[in-house]
Motif scaffolding. Structure first.
Motif, PDB file in Angstrom:
ATOM      1  N   THR A 194       0.869  -1.157   0.000  1.00 29.12           N
ATOM      2  CA  THR A 194       0.000   0.000   0.000  1.00 29.12           C
ATOM      3  C   THR A 194       0.916   1.220   0.000  1.00 29.12           C
ATOM      4  O   THR A 194       2.096   1.119   0.367  1.00 29.12           O
ATOM      5  CB  THR A 194      -0.977   0.026   1.199  1.00 29.12           C
ATOM      6  OG1 THR A 194      -1.854   1.157   1.062  1.00 29.12           O
ATOM      7  CG2 THR A 194      -0.273   0.079   2.528  1.00 29.12           C
ATOM      8  N   TYR A 195       0.408   2.337  -0.434  1.00 29.48           N
ATOM      9  CA  TYR A 195       1.209   3.548  -0.566  1.00 29.48           C
ATOM     10  C   TYR A 195       0.460   4.722   0.045  1.00 29.48           C
ATOM     11  O   TYR A 195      -0.770   4.771   0.004  1.00 29.48           O
ATOM     12  CB  TYR A 195       1.498   3.854  -2.041  1.00 29.48           C
ATOM     13  CG  TYR A 195       2.136   2.709  -2.772  1.00 29.48           C
ATOM     14  CD1 TYR A 195       3.519   2.560  -2.817  1.00 29.48           C
ATOM     15  CD2 TYR A 195       1.361   1.756  -3.430  1.00 29.48           C
ATOM     16  CE1 TYR A 195       4.114   1.503  -3.487  1.00 29.48           C
ATOM     17  CE2 TYR A 195       1.945   0.691  -4.103  1.00 29.48           C
ATOM     18  CZ  TYR A 195       3.310   0.574  -4.123  1.00 29.48           C
ATOM     19  OH  TYR A 195       3.894  -0.485  -4.783  1.00 29.48           O
ATOM     20  N   PHE A 196       1.212   5.680   0.582  1.00 22.50           N
ATOM     21  CA  PHE A 196       0.606   6.909   1.083  1.00 22.50           C
ATOM     22  C   PHE A 196       1.617   8.036   0.961  1.00 22.50           C
ATOM     23  O   PHE A 196       2.818   7.800   0.762  1.00 22.50           O
ATOM     24  CB  PHE A 196       0.122   6.750   2.534  1.00 22.50           C
ATOM     25  CG  PHE A 196       1.217   6.632   3.560  1.00 22.50           C
ATOM     26  CD1 PHE A 196       1.704   7.758   4.209  1.00 22.50           C
ATOM     27  CD2 PHE A 196       1.754   5.391   3.886  1.00 22.50           C
ATOM     28  CE1 PHE A 196       2.709   7.659   5.162  1.00 22.50           C
ATOM     29  CE2 PHE A 196       2.753   5.278   4.845  1.00 22.50           C
ATOM     30  CZ  PHE A 196       3.237   6.417   5.478  1.00 22.50           C
ATOM     31  N   ALA A 197       1.130   9.251   1.084  1.00 17.78           N
ATOM     32  CA  ALA A 197       2.001  10.434   1.052  1.00 17.78           C
ATOM     33  C   ALA A 197       1.659  11.316   2.247  1.00 17.78           C
ATOM     34  O   ALA A 197       0.524  11.338   2.717  1.00 17.78           O
ATOM     35  CB  ALA A 197       1.811  11.202  -0.245  1.00 17.78           C
ATOM     36  N   ASP A 198       2.669  12.052   2.705  1.00 14.15           N
ATOM     37  CA  ASP A 198       2.427  13.008   3.784  1.00 14.15           C
ATOM     38  C   ASP A 198       1.824  14.286   3.181  1.00 14.15           C
ATOM     39  O   ASP A 198       1.673  14.389   1.957  1.00 14.15           O
ATOM     40  CB  ASP A 198       3.700  13.244   4.608  1.00 14.15           C
ATOM     41  CG  ASP A 198       4.776  14.056   3.909  1.00 14.15           C
ATOM     42  OD1 ASP A 198       4.530  14.669   2.846  1.00 14.15           O
ATOM     43  OD2 ASP A 198       5.903  14.079   4.444  1.00 14.15           O
ATOM     44  N   PRO A 199       1.447  15.269   4.002  1.00 10.34           N
ATOM     45  CA  PRO A 199       0.806  16.478   3.469  1.00 10.34           C
ATOM     46  C   PRO A 199       1.649  17.249   2.462  1.00 10.34           C
ATOM     47  O   PRO A 199       1.103  18.010   1.660  1.00 10.34           O
ATOM     48  CB  PRO A 199       0.551  17.322   4.722  1.00 10.34           C
ATOM     49  CG  PRO A 199       0.419  16.323   5.821  1.00 10.34           C
ATOM     50  CD  PRO A 199       1.413  15.241   5.474  1.00 10.34           C
ATOM     51  N   ASP A 200       2.964  17.070   2.459  1.00 11.15           N
ATOM     52  CA  ASP A 200       3.827  17.755   1.490  1.00 11.15           C
ATOM     53  C   ASP A 200       4.065  16.940   0.229  1.00 11.15           C
ATOM     54  O   ASP A 200       4.671  17.439  -0.717  1.00 11.15           O
ATOM     55  CB  ASP A 200       5.168  18.107   2.133  1.00 11.15           C
ATOM     56  CG  ASP A 200       5.032  19.265   3.097  1.00 11.15           C
ATOM     57  OD1 ASP A 200       4.714  20.374   2.639  1.00 11.15           O
ATOM     58  OD2 ASP A 200       5.219  19.057   4.305  1.00 11.15           O
ATOM     59  N   GLY A 201       3.645  15.673   0.220  1.00 12.08           N
ATOM     60  CA  GLY A 201       3.845  14.829  -0.955  1.00 12.08           C
ATOM     61  C   GLY A 201       5.006  13.868  -0.866  1.00 12.08           C
ATOM     62  O   GLY A 201       5.306  13.172  -1.848  1.00 12.08           O
ATOM     63  N   ASN A 202       5.701  13.794   0.276  1.00 13.08           N
ATOM     64  CA  ASN A 202       6.716  12.751   0.458  1.00 13.08           C
ATOM     65  C   ASN A 202       5.980  11.416   0.425  1.00 13.08           C
ATOM     66  O   ASN A 202       5.008  11.217   1.149  1.00 13.08           O
ATOM     67  CB  ASN A 202       7.443  12.936   1.792  1.00 13.08           C
ATOM     68  CG  ASN A 202       8.250  14.208   1.828  1.00 13.08           C
ATOM     69  OD1 ASN A 202       9.177  14.381   1.060  1.00 13.08           O
ATOM     70  ND2 ASN A 202       7.877  15.118   2.716  1.00 13.08           N
TER      71      ASN A 202
END
Length: 123
Positions: free
Chosen positions: A104-112
């Motif tokens: 699964t994949y996710f990003a932090d609020p800045d897009g990292n």
């Protein structure tokens, strides 16, 4: 001779927002939050069970906020982590089955961007 990765900088635009995301939504441990001087606040966070930590970066490196792509954590159960992330308001992608694991994949609020891998069974 051992060489262990200890600390990875994650460039962000807002330290408080990033810390809240990683601690409250993703579940990282809040190790240190130390104001070093007027230009540096050292925030170190560690994923549960990891020997490697991240440091939230406003100006430790020249990387732009959101520049880190493809950091990966390995977990026992990708579905459980996905469900936890979603329950905590993180936009995690559905778990994907690949020959080299479940992701699964996710990003932090800045897009990292992060990958979460469940390793395939050993044969």
């Amino acid at each position: 001779m051992d060489m262990k990765i200890e600390l990875v900088p994650i460039p962000v635009s807002n330290l408080d927002r990033a810390k809240a995301f990683y601690v409250d939504q993703v579940g990282f441990h809040d190790d240190y939050d130390i104001p070093v001087n007027e230009n540096l606040r050292f925030i170190q966070l560690t994923p549960p069970g990891s020997a490697c930590s991240i440091v939230l970066d406003l100006n430790l490196t020249p990387m732009a906020a959101g520049a880190v792509q493809g950091l990966q954590v390995v977990v026992d159960d990708a579905d459980a982590v996905h469900d936890l992330l979603v329950a905590n308001g993180v936009e995690a992608e559905p778990v994907e089955d690949l020959p080299w694991g479940r992701f699964t994949y996710f990003a932090d609020p800045d897009g990292n961007r992060w990958a979460v891998q469940q390793l395939p069974p050993r044969e």
